[in-house]
Write an enzyme that holds these catalytic residues in place. Structure first.
Site, PDB file in Angstrom:
ATOM      1  CG  HIS A 162      10.361 -42.177   3.918  1.00 16.73           C
ATOM      2  ND1 HIS A 162       9.938 -41.035   4.306  1.00 16.73           N
ATOM      3  CD2 HIS A 162      11.462 -42.032   3.264  1.00 16.73           C
ATOM      4  CE1 HIS A 162      10.980 -39.998   4.266  1.00 16.73           C
ATOM      5  NE2 HIS A 162      11.806 -40.699   3.351  1.00 16.73           N
ATOM      6  CE1 TYR A 185       8.265 -47.077   9.291  1.00 19.19           C
ATOM      7  CE2 TYR A 185      10.044 -48.303   8.097  1.00 19.19           C
ATOM      8  CZ  TYR A 185       8.797 -47.263   8.176  1.00 19.19           C
ATOM      9  OH  TYR A 185       8.685 -46.461   7.254  1.00 19.19           O
ATOM     10  NE  ARG A 240       5.316 -43.327   5.618  1.00 23.06           N
ATOM     11  CZ  ARG A 240       6.111 -43.964   6.337  1.00 23.06           C
ATOM     12  NH1 ARG A 240       7.074 -43.085   6.849  1.00 23.06           N
ATOM     13  NH2 ARG A 240       6.411 -45.386   6.403  1.00 23.06           N
TER      14      ARG A 240
HETATM   15  C1  LIG Z   1      19.309 -33.374   7.303  1.00 25.00           C
HETATM   16  C2  LIG Z   1      18.948 -34.796   7.095  1.00 25.00           C
HETATM   17  N1  LIG Z   1      18.968 -35.530   7.755  1.00 25.00           N
HETATM   18  C3  LIG Z   1      18.426 -36.761   7.307  1.00 25.00           C
HETATM   19  C4  LIG Z   1      17.804 -37.046   6.175  1.00 25.00           C
HETATM   20  C5  LIG Z   1      17.142 -38.494   5.540  1.00 25.00           C
HETATM   21  N2  LIG Z   1      15.728 -38.386   5.678  1.00 25.00           N
HETATM   22  C6  LIG Z   1      14.922 -37.982   4.552  1.00 25.00           C
HETATM   23  S1  LIG Z   1      13.485 -38.136   4.788  1.00 25.00           S
HETATM   24  C7  LIG Z   1      13.720 -38.222   6.421  1.00 25.00           C
HETATM   25  C8  LIG Z   1      12.580 -38.042   7.257  1.00 25.00           C
HETATM   26  C9  LIG Z   1      11.617 -37.093   7.226  1.00 25.00           C
HETATM   27  O1  LIG Z   1      10.629 -37.156   7.987  1.00 25.00           O
HETATM   28  P1  LIG Z   1       9.654 -36.057   8.078  1.00 25.00           P
HETATM   29  O2  LIG Z   1      10.035 -34.807   8.413  1.00 25.00           O
HETATM   30  O3  LIG Z   1       8.423 -36.432   9.220  1.00 25.00           O
HETATM   31  O4  LIG Z   1       8.709 -36.009   6.544  1.00 25.00           O
HETATM   32  P2  LIG Z   1       7.823 -36.887   5.983  1.00 25.00           P
HETATM   33  O5  LIG Z   1       8.837 -37.785   5.161  1.00 25.00           O
HETATM   34  O6  LIG Z   1       7.515 -37.915   6.962  1.00 25.00           O
HETATM   35  O7  LIG Z   1       6.911 -36.338   5.118  1.00 25.00           O
HETATM   36  C10 LIG Z   1      14.917 -38.383   6.785  1.00 25.00           C
HETATM   37  C11 LIG Z   1      15.381 -38.333   8.137  1.00 25.00           C
HETATM   38  C12 LIG Z   1      17.730 -35.972   5.419  1.00 25.00           C
HETATM   39  N3  LIG Z   1      17.285 -36.171   4.122  1.00 25.00           N
HETATM   40  N4  LIG Z   1      18.140 -34.781   5.828  1.00 25.00           N
END
Ligand SMILES: Cc1ncc(C[n+]2csc(CCOP(=O)(O)OP(=O)(O)O)c2C)c(N)n1
Ligand SMILES: [Mg+2]
Length: 349
Positions: free
Chosen positions: A263, A272, A259
């Site tokens: 985010h 972090y 990445r």
């Molecule tokens: C069920 C749920 N829990 C928490 C969140 C908050 N949240 C949004 S994105 C994210 C992290 C996602 O990480 P990843 O699956 O690795 O995808 P990336 O964003 O790195 O592409 C979180 C915890 C959410 N949207 N849905």
């Protein structure tokens, strides 16, 4: 040109590429490279506009472009895509107009979703890409349900489920993978392991060394792929899609990527991430990697790149100007696509 260091010597000669990708290999690589530059420019522009208060939110896909572009180019027209946050590029590559996507990002009156979704959650029905379901991992079961539908309709299509490393920890991952394994469904599970789930590093997300190994528990093949190598990514996706299309069932592909952005625009990774993360990620940037290959094959010059950037910039300027000149969805759209036209109920006035 943006030629950064490449961690791996370029392994492909022209005859290799012809054998792996077919006669049209140079056009395929050019198309991929053009999309990389377009996506990079789009991310930069949208982050700048968000900082200026002109766009509400943005989730960049910087560093992850090779996966989205390969998926866009490897899928067939009748396949369906269930994206995570960073795969809107797949829809663009499959023909969703960039201008329409920018209308969506501005949530204006020409946004097909009429401003009801967050930016980066477009609806691209005409290219079979659904609006992203924001709850992490829910795309997995949606894609599996869609593939189950293909079975009933005798439809030779494949569903692609995109989810991050974080998405492998939610219940939907188990439910979707298990169902697809048991029913041998035409799904390609695309785990974009960008090594972070917001601030959670992948080592704390899961205790397995490779997320791809989770496929074994569901009786399907799982492969770990260098997601910054466009060619390898394209080949693995094509192979998994064709296997699904032939009735050989689902595959889990874990794309290891970096990445290269926060985010989202709401995040501050400086709080972090390790100090050297940016440099490490830059070493795995898919764009200079493809650029170096095209250069080594004599297919790229500074002039060509300059002209490409000029065209991309003009397209983006035009799209942003059009979106800023478009009023928001009017109050008359409130019920559009929500309620069926009201029917008089028998026996009432
Ligand atoms: C069920 C749920 N829990 C928490 C969140 C908050 N949240 C949004 S994105 C994210 C992290 C996602 O990480 P990843 O699956 O690795 O995808 P990336 O964003 O790195 O592409 C979180 C915890 C959410 N949207 N849905
Ligand atoms: Mg992640």
């Amino acid at each position: 040109m943006n030629a950064g260091p490449s961690p791996v010597p370029l392994p492909y000669s022209a005859p290799d590429l012809q054998r792996l990708l077919g006669a049209d290999w140079s056009r395929l690589l050019w198309t991929a490279y053009r999309w990389m530059r377009t996506a990079r420019a789009l991310d930069e522009r949208m982050i700048a506009l968000q900082r200026q208060g002109r766009v509400g939110f943005y989730g960049p896909g910087t560093g992850q472009e090779a996966v989205s572009i390969a998926a866009g180019l490897a899928t067939h027209e009748n396949d369906w895509v269930f994206p995570g946050l960073r795969e809107q590029l797949v829809a663009l590559v499959r023909g969703h107009p960039l201008g329409t996507y920018v209308h969506h990002l501005f949530a204006d009156g020409l946004d097909p979703g009429l401003g009801r979704q967050m930016p980066c959650h477009p609806t691209a029905r005409e290219v079979h890409q659904v609006s992203m379901s924001s709850c992490v991992g829910t795309q997995i079961t949606h894609a599996v349900g869609c593939a189950y539908g293909f079975r009933f309709r005798h439809d030779a299509a494949v569903a692609l489920a995109f989810f991050g490393d974080g998405g492998t920890s939610v219940n939907d991952f188990h439910a979707g993978m298990n169902f697809a394994g048991v029913f041998h469904l035409p799904v390609v599970f695309c785990c974009t392991n960008n090594q972070w789930a917001i601030s959670m590093p992948v080592e704390r997300q899961s205790h397995v060394a490779e997320l791809a190994s989770k496929a074994a528990a569901y009786g399907m093949p799982g492969r770990r792929v260098d997601g910054s190598d466009f060619i390898e990514t394209y080949l693995q996706l094509s192979q998994a899609l064709e296997a699904a299309r032939r009735g050989e069932g689902p595959t889990l592909l874990e794309f290891v990527i970096y990445r290269m952005s926060p985010h989202t625009t709401s995040d501050d990774p400086g709080r972090y991430q390790p100090k050297d993360w940016k440099e490490r990620a830059a070493e795995h940037d898919p764009m200079p990697r493809l650029e170096q290959l095209l250069g080594a094959l004599g297919l790229l010059s500074q002039d060509l790149v300059r002209e490409m950037d000029r065209q991309i910039d003009a397209t983006l300027r035009e799209a942003v100007a059009a979106a800023e000149a478009t009023p928001p969805p009017g109050p008359d759209t409130l019920e559009r696509d929500v309620f069926a036209p009201s029917q008089p109920v028998a026996g009432t006035d």
